[in-house]
Scaffold this motif. Sequence first.
Motif, PDB file in Angstrom:
ATOM      1  N   UNK A   1       5.202  16.367   7.416  1.00  0.00           N
ATOM      2  CA  UNK A   1       4.881  14.962   7.208  1.00  0.00           C
ATOM      3  C   UNK A   1       3.434  14.828   6.761  1.00  0.00           C
ATOM      4  N   UNK A   2       3.235  13.996   5.745  1.00  0.00           N
ATOM      5  CA  UNK A   2       1.880  13.754   5.246  1.00  0.00           C
ATOM      6  C   UNK A   2       1.410  12.360   5.610  1.00  0.00           C
ATOM      7  N   UNK A   3       0.422  11.840   4.907  1.00  0.00           N
ATOM      8  CA  UNK A   3      -0.067  10.497   5.198  1.00  0.00           C
ATOM      9  C   UNK A   3       1.030   9.450   4.978  1.00  0.00           C
ATOM     10  N   UNK A   4       0.921   8.358   5.709  1.00  0.00           N
ATOM     11  CA  UNK A   4       1.917   7.296   5.603  1.00  0.00           C
ATOM     12  C   UNK A   4       2.537   6.998   6.946  1.00  0.00           C
ATOM     13  N   UNK A   5       3.418   5.986   6.968  1.00  0.00           N
ATOM     14  CA  UNK A   5       4.121   5.644   8.215  1.00  0.00           C
ATOM     15  C   UNK A   5       5.503   6.274   8.184  1.00  0.00           C
TER      16      UNK A   5
ATOM     17  N   UNK B   1      -4.031   1.713   8.391  1.00  0.00           N
ATOM     18  CA  UNK B   1      -4.186   3.123   8.738  1.00  0.00           C
ATOM     19  C   UNK B   1      -3.318   4.045   7.878  1.00  0.00           C
ATOM     20  N   UNK B   2      -2.176   3.518   7.401  1.00  0.00           N
ATOM     21  CA  UNK B   2      -1.180   4.385   6.763  1.00  0.00           C
ATOM     22  C   UNK B   2      -1.637   4.940   5.423  1.00  0.00           C
ATOM     23  N   UNK B   3      -2.714   4.407   4.871  1.00  0.00           N
ATOM     24  CA  UNK B   3      -3.141   4.898   3.559  1.00  0.00           C
ATOM     25  C   UNK B   3      -3.684   6.321   3.638  1.00  0.00           C
ATOM     26  N   UNK B   4      -4.391   6.633   4.718  1.00  0.00           N
ATOM     27  CA  UNK B   4      -4.967   7.986   4.790  1.00  0.00           C
ATOM     28  C   UNK B   4      -4.710   8.681   6.118  1.00  0.00           C
ATOM     29  N   UNK B   5      -3.781   8.153   6.908  1.00  0.00           N
ATOM     30  CA  UNK B   5      -3.434   8.827   8.171  1.00  0.00           C
ATOM     31  C   UNK B   5      -1.936   9.066   8.228  1.00  0.00           C
ATOM     32  N   UNK B   6      -1.592  10.082   9.003  1.00  0.00           N
ATOM     33  CA  UNK B   6      -0.174  10.396   9.206  1.00  0.00           C
ATOM     34  C   UNK B   6       0.256   9.699  10.507  1.00  0.00           C
ATOM     35  N   UNK B   7       1.111   8.694  10.371  1.00  0.00           N
ATOM     36  CA  UNK B   7       1.544   7.939  11.552  1.00  0.00           C
ATOM     37  C   UNK B   7       3.035   8.186  11.764  1.00  0.00           C
TER      38      UNK B   7
ATOM     39  N   UNK C   1       0.844  -1.201   0.000  1.00  0.00           N
ATOM     40  CA  UNK C   1       0.000   0.000   0.000  1.00  0.00           C
ATOM     41  C   UNK C   1       0.870   1.238   0.000  1.00  0.00           C
ATOM     42  N   UNK C   2       0.285   2.312  -0.411  1.00  0.00           N
ATOM     43  CA  UNK C   2       0.957   3.602  -0.275  1.00  0.00           C
ATOM     44  C   UNK C   2      -0.104   4.639   0.073  1.00  0.00           C
ATOM     45  N   UNK C   3       0.311   5.759   0.619  1.00  0.00           N
ATOM     46  CA  UNK C   3      -0.659   6.780   1.008  1.00  0.00           C
ATOM     47  C   UNK C   3      -1.463   7.259  -0.198  1.00  0.00           C
ATOM     48  N   UNK C   4      -2.760   7.459   0.047  1.00  0.00           N
ATOM     49  CA  UNK C   4      -3.637   7.864  -1.061  1.00  0.00           C
ATOM     50  C   UNK C   4      -4.045   9.338  -0.946  1.00  0.00           C
ATOM     51  N   UNK C   5      -4.130   9.828   0.264  1.00  0.00           N
ATOM     52  CA  UNK C   5      -4.676  11.176   0.449  1.00  0.00           C
ATOM     53  C   UNK C   5      -3.567  12.223   0.529  1.00  0.00           C
TER      54      UNK C   5
END
Lengths: 426, 392
Positions: free
Chosen positions: A230-234, A383-389, A199-203
Amino acid sequence: MGATGSGKSTLLRSATGLASALPGTGVTGSFSTNARATGYVPQDALDGFLSFDAVNEFVLRLRALGRSLPEAHQEAQRRLTVIQLAERATVPLHRLSGGERRRLALAAAQVHDPDVLLLDEPFNHVDSAWRPRLAIDIGRAALRRLVVVATHDPSPWQEDSPRTLLIRDGRLHHDGPADGFDPARFPEIAIGPTAPWNTSPRAATPRLEFQAVTCELEGTRALEEVTLDLGPGLHALVGPNGAGKTTFLRAAAGLIRPQSGRIRANGLDTRAATGLVHHVALQFEEPTSAFFASTLRQELAFAPTNQGLPGCDIEARLREAISDFELDAFMDRHPYTLSGGQKQRLALASVQATQAPIILLDEPTQGLDAANRRLLHAFLERQATDRCIVAATHDEGLIGLAHDVTRLCAGRIEAAPREVTLRTPS
Amino acid sequence: MKLAIVTVASSLSIVLPTPWLAPYLVIEAVLVLGLLDAQARRGLRRFAVSASLLAGFFYAAGGPHAGDVRIGPLPVSGDDFTIGLLVGVRMAALFAAFALGARWVPARDLLPFVARRGLPAYVAGAILRTLPTVRADAERLRETQTARGHRFVAGPWGARTWIPFVVPLFVSVLRRAREQSIALELAGILPQRNGAVSRAHRWAVVAALAALAVAGRLALVAWPGVSLSYFVLFIAGVAYGPIVGLLVGLLERVSTDVLLSGLNPVFLTMAPVEAMLGLLAGLAGRLVNWGQRGREPIAFASVLAAWAGAMMTILFSVAADTINWLAVRTLLPRLDPEAAQMGWVALVARGLVFNVPSLVFNAALFAAAAYPTLLALRRSGVLIHRARSNPA
């Protein structure tokens, strides 16, 4: 060794010979030892300290051995120099980083030269630079005393250790020579390679922005001119013990007000603390000292209640968090009655229950066995697709999964984050 | 040296004749304000104003010359109001000395002197060592709850927002005491007697609760008469028995007074009073068997707790004023002739009126937090009665 909640910590506490005289331990049966003295480092290093700073921790223990005050101070300084904490000698213990506390606890437990040394997860919070050194120190100690180590990671000990014990559901499941012990035969400890994500961040949002942030704690500059977006992703936050990782997370959660600079979480200035719970969730480094409710249910419901959600929504969130971290069996128990790994799962589930778009994790894999790490990885992947972790960690498995890595050193960013890349299965 | 200066400063605040009091307060204020940070200065100002007004009002109410003026239902006189204001000024001078003590005599400086082997040294040093731990636990809990959206409101009016914080603080501090008792015994500081229940655990609990009570008194020191220490004494007595309650009361009062006022013997006379409160709470806890079953109706438990809080405040007020009355009559008749002439009933009655805010605060705090705290302690496992250890 053994899975989370298998009974490792209980066994070590029982081996001190003292746990049976304490409330709430539920220890029965007999115990005997011919050891003259025992040293013990508990899972939460703060629980084993007797004083409030590093120098007094040594002084108190040395005075108990009959040393004079000047002698005790001199010896304390020498020991602090060996573990490279001389400059942090008078910093309050709770202000030391997790790894520094662990080094201190290990050294303090050996002051009275015990015959037996009991170590519960000795590498928790310890950075990669100190791990080999601590392993050598513990190996040296084992040359002249009995050392028992409770751990999820047998690799540093396998060559030197004469014996491996595996506990399953409170019973001794395996007892044999370490030589030839194959962790892969036991699923609860076989960590294995971490499966890469697909997966990779989408948003494009949420974003966590640090603009020239400087933070001082007790007169020490913990963060200096940190600028980061920092944006979405881990995002893995790495660096040696005391680098400022925990301060970074606390500042991002609005718990520390920077001396200068600005922090924006999802567009909101963290100095305007009201309403931040809708945007940021923080998992603390030592879960035990962060629990406050009488049952797991109350603990999980605290943040959603403060978010002003109606009862049915709170229930839905609880169900999701309980299911994600497999806590169904413990819901009416007090958090203190859980094992170290179960507490860690509860801390992560509490973060999940907020459903905040920015998730801050401080050493999230500490105390987790192989199965629970897989659980955590699956949660992060979702969670990492649309949240900043942002995860402050020394765990190379988790670092390997991160979309980017930021290295902090002495409060400064040493390496800028890598670009977010799409990961594919190997 | 610093301890001696604080002792002299607090003593002068008590024994200086009235005409010298105002100049002394000015000198003291200049010295102290120079040393205090902005937050402590705000506390000092708040204390000086509220103590002077409270004392002025309550000394005036119902005094021997009453009847000149009426404030609501209470007849007051101008003379008595002036006496009351002077009492308030004396209290402000005392608080300034306390501020000096808190600024100059940190626990860290006292610790090496008590870092010796054996039980007495341990008890003397334990509270000093435990105070920062209590502070750290409190800080962590506050941060955790803040991070999850809870809002704390400062001052007595925001007391309700601190209830979710008070209960887990007890559990956290007592859990840590349990864990530390293992380290105490292993380090040989409090060695275990063969076959006995854990002596280290008992003392670690006493030290932890006493440190909590000290923190509870220091936290609200700027509010005259209001203190969280009654609540800690109550929980100590009910949860761990009368002996622990007594020890916690004694150690809390002595430790706080040494930290605030140096080695001033006047304050140390209050230690037996607090010890008595802890003892009585323990005896009451045995009678009611409170929090052991977990089945009491919450409303009934809250009313009972509020009554206990009010009774503890009244008992302390009466006992403390009785000691004051005896001390003033026998030791200080020349220094404070008006106080020496005052009858016991009048002094106790005025003391009770002065403690009305404290009574209301305690009743509300006990009603809201006592029962949840006892239940939480029981659920967390730290309150289960100890089993006998296994003989090696």
